[in-house]
Design a protein around this motif. Sequence first.
Motif, PDB file in Angstrom:
ATOM      1  N   SER A 258       0.828  -1.220   0.000  1.00  0.00           N
ATOM      2  CA  SER A 258       0.000   0.000   0.000  1.00  0.00           C
ATOM      3  C   SER A 258       0.855   1.260   0.000  1.00  0.00           C
ATOM      4  N   MET A 259       2.065   1.190   0.584  1.00  0.00           N
ATOM      5  CA  MET A 259       2.910   2.389   0.561  1.00  0.00           C
ATOM      6  C   MET A 259       3.388   2.656  -0.861  1.00  0.00           C
ATOM      7  N   GLY A 260       3.674   1.595  -1.605  1.00  0.00           N
ATOM      8  CA  GLY A 260       4.040   1.766  -3.012  1.00  0.00           C
ATOM      9  C   GLY A 260       2.915   2.467  -3.765  1.00  0.00           C
ATOM     10  N   GLU A 261       1.686   2.058  -3.476  1.00  0.00           N
ATOM     11  CA  GLU A 261       0.545   2.701  -4.128  1.00  0.00           C
ATOM     12  C   GLU A 261       0.413   4.151  -3.687  1.00  0.00           C
ATOM     13  N   ALA A 262       0.635   4.400  -2.388  1.00  0.00           N
ATOM     14  CA  ALA A 262       0.508   5.777  -1.887  1.00  0.00           C
ATOM     15  C   ALA A 262       1.528   6.688  -2.575  1.00  0.00           C
ATOM     16  N   VAL A 263       2.751   6.171  -2.762  1.00  0.00           N
ATOM     17  CA  VAL A 263       3.776   6.970  -3.441  1.00  0.00           C
ATOM     18  C   VAL A 263       3.372   7.184  -4.901  1.00  0.00           C
ATOM     19  N   GLU A 264       2.934   6.094  -5.529  1.00  0.00           N
ATOM     20  CA  GLU A 264       2.613   6.167  -6.952  1.00  0.00           C
ATOM     21  C   GLU A 264       1.423   7.094  -7.231  1.00  0.00           C
ATOM     22  N   HIS A 265       0.383   6.923  -6.445  1.00  0.00           N
ATOM     23  CA  HIS A 265      -0.855   7.643  -6.764  1.00  0.00           C
ATOM     24  C   HIS A 265      -0.965   8.982  -6.059  1.00  0.00           C
ATOM     25  N   SER A 266      -0.228   9.145  -4.977  1.00  0.00           N
ATOM     26  CA  SER A 266      -0.433  10.343  -4.182  1.00  0.00           C
ATOM     27  C   SER A 266       0.848  11.168  -4.017  1.00  0.00           C
ATOM     28  N   PHE A 267       1.775  10.677  -3.198  1.00  0.00           N
ATOM     29  CA  PHE A 267       2.897  11.518  -2.773  1.00  0.00           C
ATOM     30  C   PHE A 267       3.717  12.095  -3.924  1.00  0.00           C
ATOM     31  N   GLN A 268       3.975  11.293  -4.950  1.00  0.00           N
ATOM     32  CA  GLN A 268       4.857  11.795  -6.006  1.00  0.00           C
ATOM     33  C   GLN A 268       4.249  13.000  -6.721  1.00  0.00           C
ATOM     34  N   HIS A 269       2.936  13.144  -6.584  1.00  0.00           N
ATOM     35  CA  HIS A 269       2.270  14.249  -7.285  1.00  0.00           C
ATOM     36  C   HIS A 269       2.155  15.506  -6.431  1.00  0.00           C
ATOM     37  N   LEU A 270       2.564  15.441  -5.181  1.00  0.00           N
ATOM     38  CA  LEU A 270       2.441  16.609  -4.319  1.00  0.00           C
ATOM     39  C   LEU A 270       3.541  17.629  -4.632  1.00  0.00           C
ATOM     40  N   THR A 271       3.270  18.876  -4.292  1.00  0.00           N
ATOM     41  CA  THR A 271       4.260  19.926  -4.555  1.00  0.00           C
ATOM     42  C   THR A 271       5.463  19.728  -3.639  1.00  0.00           C
ATOM     43  N   ALA A 272       6.577  20.304  -4.072  1.00  0.00           N
ATOM     44  CA  ALA A 272       7.800  20.197  -3.273  1.00  0.00           C
ATOM     45  C   ALA A 272       7.555  20.751  -1.880  1.00  0.00           C
ATOM     46  N   SER A 273       6.829  21.864  -1.797  1.00  0.00           N
ATOM     47  CA  SER A 273       6.654  22.481  -0.483  1.00  0.00           C
ATOM     48  C   SER A 273       5.771  21.616   0.416  1.00  0.00           C
ATOM     49  N   ASN A 366       7.387  -7.704   6.036  1.00  0.00           N
ATOM     50  CA  ASN A 366       7.596  -7.080   4.728  1.00  0.00           C
ATOM     51  C   ASN A 366       8.549  -7.881   3.844  1.00  0.00           C
ATOM     52  N   LEU A 367       9.482  -8.574   4.464  1.00  0.00           N
ATOM     53  CA  LEU A 367      10.357  -9.447   3.680  1.00  0.00           C
ATOM     54  C   LEU A 367       9.534 -10.575   3.066  1.00  0.00           C
ATOM     55  N   ILE A 368       8.700 -11.199   3.865  1.00  0.00           N
ATOM     56  CA  ILE A 368       7.860 -12.296   3.364  1.00  0.00           C
ATOM     57  C   ILE A 368       6.918 -11.776   2.274  1.00  0.00           C
ATOM     58  N   ALA A 369       6.296 -10.644   2.543  1.00  0.00           N
ATOM     59  CA  ALA A 369       5.330 -10.104   1.575  1.00  0.00           C
ATOM     60  C   ALA A 369       6.034  -9.713   0.276  1.00  0.00           C
ATOM     61  N   ALA A 370       7.237  -9.147   0.391  1.00  0.00           N
ATOM     62  CA  ALA A 370       7.962  -8.758  -0.827  1.00  0.00           C
ATOM     63  C   ALA A 370       8.298  -9.990  -1.653  1.00  0.00           C
ATOM     64  N   ILE A 371       8.694 -11.073  -0.985  1.00  0.00           N
ATOM     65  CA  ILE A 371       9.003 -12.300  -1.736  1.00  0.00           C
ATOM     66  C   ILE A 371       7.724 -12.844  -2.372  1.00  0.00           C
ATOM     67  N   LEU A 372       6.645 -12.848  -1.618  1.00  0.00           N
ATOM     68  CA  LEU A 372       5.404 -13.420  -2.143  1.00  0.00           C
ATOM     69  C   LEU A 372       4.791 -12.565  -3.246  1.00  0.00           C
ATOM     70  N   TYR A 373       4.727 -11.274  -2.987  1.00  0.00           N
ATOM     71  CA  TYR A 373       3.923 -10.422  -3.882  1.00  0.00           C
ATOM     72  C   TYR A 373       4.748  -9.498  -4.753  1.00  0.00           C
ATOM     73  N   GLY A 374       6.052  -9.399  -4.476  1.00  0.00           N
ATOM     74  CA  GLY A 374       6.884  -8.541  -5.289  1.00  0.00           C
ATOM     75  C   GLY A 374       6.613  -7.072  -5.046  1.00  0.00           C
ATOM     76  N   VAL A 375       7.138  -6.268  -5.951  1.00  0.00           N
ATOM     77  CA  VAL A 375       7.006  -4.821  -5.848  1.00  0.00           C
ATOM     78  C   VAL A 375       6.602  -4.324  -7.229  1.00  0.00           C
ATOM     79  N   ASN A 376       5.687  -3.391  -7.265  1.00  0.00           N
ATOM     80  CA  ASN A 376       5.310  -2.811  -8.555  1.00  0.00           C
ATOM     81  C   ASN A 376       4.824  -1.403  -8.318  1.00  0.00           C
ATOM     82  N   ARG A 377       5.695  -0.457  -8.646  1.00  0.00           N
ATOM     83  CA  ARG A 377       5.340   0.932  -8.366  1.00  0.00           C
ATOM     84  C   ARG A 377       5.895   1.778  -9.493  1.00  0.00           C
ATOM     85  N   VAL A 378       5.130   2.761  -9.909  1.00  0.00           N
ATOM     86  CA  VAL A 378       5.569   3.625 -11.001  1.00  0.00           C
ATOM     87  C   VAL A 378       5.689   5.037 -10.476  1.00  0.00           C
TER      88      VAL A 378
END
Lengths: 476, 123, 548
Positions: A258-273, A366-378
């Motif tokens: 979910s943090m990958g999704e939060a970065v992808e869909h939300s945080f990366q689009h916020l202003t620098a300030s 998170n180690l187990i989840a990363a192995i099971l589900y991988g990572v996919n974030r744009v």
Amino acid sequence: MGSSGHRLGALLIGFAGFLAADTSHAADTAAVIDRGAYLATAADCGACHTAPGREPFAGGLPISTPLGTIYSTNITASGEFGVGRYTEEQFSRALRRGVRRDGANLYPAMPYTSYAKFTEDDVHALFVYFTQAVKAVDHSAPKTELPFPMNIRLSMIGWNLLFLNSAAFVPDPNQSAEWNRGAYLVQGAAHCSTCHTPRGFLMQEQTSRALSGASVGPWYAPNITSDPTSGIGSWTKDDLVAYLRTGHLSGMAQAAGSMGEAVEHSFQHLTASDLEATAVYIKSVPAIHDPSDEASRFTAGRQSSELATLRGRDGVKSDNGADPAGALLFAGNCVSCHSAEGQGSKDGYYPSLFHNSATGAKNATNLIAAILYGVNRVTMGKQAFMPGFGGQPTDANPLNDREIMALGNYVLTHYGAGGTAITEQQVAEVRSGGPSSPLLMLARGGIAAAAVVLLLGIAFVLFRRRKIVSRPAAAS
Amino acid sequence: MLIPHRLNAEIGKRIGSAMSQLNPSLSDHVAGLLAIAKQKNAKIVEDFFPDVPDGPLKQTALAIISAWYLGVVSDAPDAEVFAFEYALMYQPTRDVMTIPSYAISGPNGWSSNAPPLSDMPEF
Amino acid sequence: MASDSSADVVIVGTGVVGCLVAERALDAGLSVLMLEAGPRVDRWRIVENYRNLPPSMRLFHWDAPYPPKPWAPHLETRVAKESEQYLQLEGPNARAYLQGYVRYAGGATWHWAGICWRLTPEDMRLKSLYGVGRDWPFGHDVLEPYYTAAEYAIGVCGPSDPALQWPPNAERSKPYPMGPIPFGPGETRLTEAAARIGMMNLPAPQARNSGVSYHGRPPCCGNNNCFPVCPIAAKYDAATALPKIEAKGGKILANAVVYRVETGEKNAVEAVHYFDPNKVSHRVTAKLFVIACNGIETPKLLLLSKDDRNSNGVANSSDQVGRNMMDQPKLFAEVELAEPLWTGVGPVQSSSILNTTQGEFRNRYAGAMFRMENFARSPLGSAAALKKGLVGKALDTEIRRLSACTARLTVEHEPLPLPINRLTLSSKTDWLGINKPNIYYDVSDYVRRSAKEYTVPRLQQLASELGATSFQLSPEFLNSDHIMGGCIMGSEAATAVVDADCRAHDHQNLFLPGGGAMPSGTASNSTLTMAALALKAADAITAQLKHG
């Protein structure tokens, strides 16, 4: 969304808006819409209200749970199926109090306890955006029908009385404007606490332990308080901003789940300030130290390999063989990308496995989840991808629970929190979507039929179990 | 002394025991080579290698070098491999060429650039 | 739902063709059972097998990480004697049919390069245009949608610039699902040198994920190990399809060696019979059967299955089963160059010269595809430098020079379907007592003339344009592992084995899709065409079973 009869009111509001639309007003409205769109991004509404491959905000994202499937709703401007007929007050009530236009309570899958912080101004901007700028999608999302007693939405009233702080954000005059902006975003729109704050028995956020880490379905949202050992006190403000913008901080951490999704869909689009304000506030969050943490999760492990001893010993085989050792599984599945000694690729695309929060944390979820589900974030048009190893039936290289246990323990021993050991049961639990709440057991036992307030807390569990069930499909 | 590079002790042990099985006089040959090196006050292989006489001593020296570079002591199709990732044969080109099966970079992260031949990597 | 002994569709073979048909059939709601002769082995095992091979085995012995089971033998080449064990080869160019395919679940795509060229419209009309070979029973326009579907099914990356696409004279209905993979230094230099002498080195469309994930598989990170195994499944291979097939409800039985196709009333196929590793025989029934166990094993199985109704073997009233065996006879040159070229950056193959495959000359001799092998040459450079007895700095310097300043240039010739090139059953039998395949192969004057008058001079020209200081040509024609022709397609039952949908002319419920059906081999890699034929057959199969 079955109620009817307010059609005329909605029409009148629309009409009034139309009459008032002279040019200067149009410019104002455009600015409000822009701000609403920005806030919707900051609040990551699309994460739940946009189903993969479907129209934005049309809902229908299935949230599979052991108690049934919750579907996110259509929040487009559609009158019949969306929020098009909501008055601003009704909209505010849904957003900040969790109450639908027809008076029914929302399940707390909707983080209205955070959104309660929204100022009137920002609620207005969101209202204008969703009712005027989001394209109406005229079909309904599938209806959520949970079994009894989960289907009694009314019971949320009790829970809300106990745990919903309905006050909007009040700035702290002793802090800087930047800090206050950060606090507003973190406590409100970004709803960080929804995942990072541990829950009490009734699934309420334990404010005394704010942001000190909690399970999110199969993932673990770690301690992000300012504690230098248990939290992210060792990160600079720039580190935090870079992480929120890219989901990746070399030698520290990567965002997945979910943090990958939060970065992808939300945080990366916020202003620098806004990102800087967020970082300033997060860095000021009171340190909460876990006494069992002897060292920071960002400094564990070191570059190493057992290949000098092992290479060639296993020969060439035409069988899978039972119970392969962790070192072998590591050599066969991990080093092709993460390098022979776990140091990652030179360009940093493949992270180092040591000095990495996923391997360094005592909680190996998170180690187990990363192995099971991988990572996919744009982020910024670039994908960060790791395949899953068996979390989905279509994974190309499926590993079973026992293999993931052996592999995970090898990684922990060499590159991470050495004292931690993974069990096969733990892998099975993460594979099935994460730990269940004791409440869930109560509900299944039937005891809770009367204790409806209690039970509805489970909705949180459900929400927090969601990601893994629904997202991998979204990834394809 | 024969190889001017950082070597892994564990691999050295495995190569050593495999070679001494193939060649019972290995330790004598090694002693002979060391004696020549000492006599020449050699610091690097070039200092004494020209003085190693053709014959078993030189053959052993070249076999040791070959084992470290190729990761095997024999070319048989079922020979045990002691080093793949750590085989020295990949090192003189490691700034450009891939060690097969290992990522060269992140996805599509490579290019047509190549440094000159004279830029020997350190290893 | 399929059982272990029955399904709507039984597919023999779990390679790319069988898997594509299986997925389509499952999507259409049919039950599917797949029978695979060999074992099912995890990718990571095969990757470690590769790394555990001695260096001389790693480069050119692509079957070496796939040791065969006794019941499913395939070519092994680690020593000369071994390579004579399974395939029985004869004729003037026996060496050119030493085909390396893998009898493992997932099939030969385990170690394919992933190159996905399409045929040109001309490639499908050799007889009409040049008076040689055979025409296809349909035109390029019929195949095009299936090419596109295949590119999306397996995930092919390729250039979006039409000037860099092949064929140059046929429209694509859709762009490639992914953009091209970047060139390394060697391919860049080759492209420039080739262009100076009118040879156009194109970025190859390849079933490799370029920059992004595709169908849950990761993007290519230049492991430079496409053969013998992509360690991360960035390259499509049919092994990656197996879990997907199972997720859709398909059943896969490994270690099930089909040895007989049984016919019945109206000459329909009623069952196939397989041996398990204990040599126990099992009978499997279905409404429809697909035999997709590659261009050698499929005709072998048909010939093994002769019965009273089919005295020449199943599907063989035309006597064409096992004839017209094709592959691109290959020559290569090892060259040493004055300047560094640097292979070993990116996939092992990533570009080819194809404008040399087309032209009026095809009425006299074969067209040919030229390319450079892009595998890392450091092991070869090291072995050669060590052989010189060098030590110390001189050794490292020579390794670097020999790795960077050498190359292997390859030319693959277009074959013609010739009845004399024939697969028959050998009297020698394997571990299960099944006859081994025997193949007679003559590359023919069509190819020999091409090599003499056309391709070898061109190859020399290309080498000298690259600055070659030495040029060593392989002494004889070699295999390209593109097995085609043995179940040839045509509209006439008298002269062809299968119809335009790869349905056996003799058996209404038997399909034989894949390379064996291809009526022309052409100079380029065959897999994408095989995949397109699989999808075309899958359409016909689902239509036949769904609508009668």
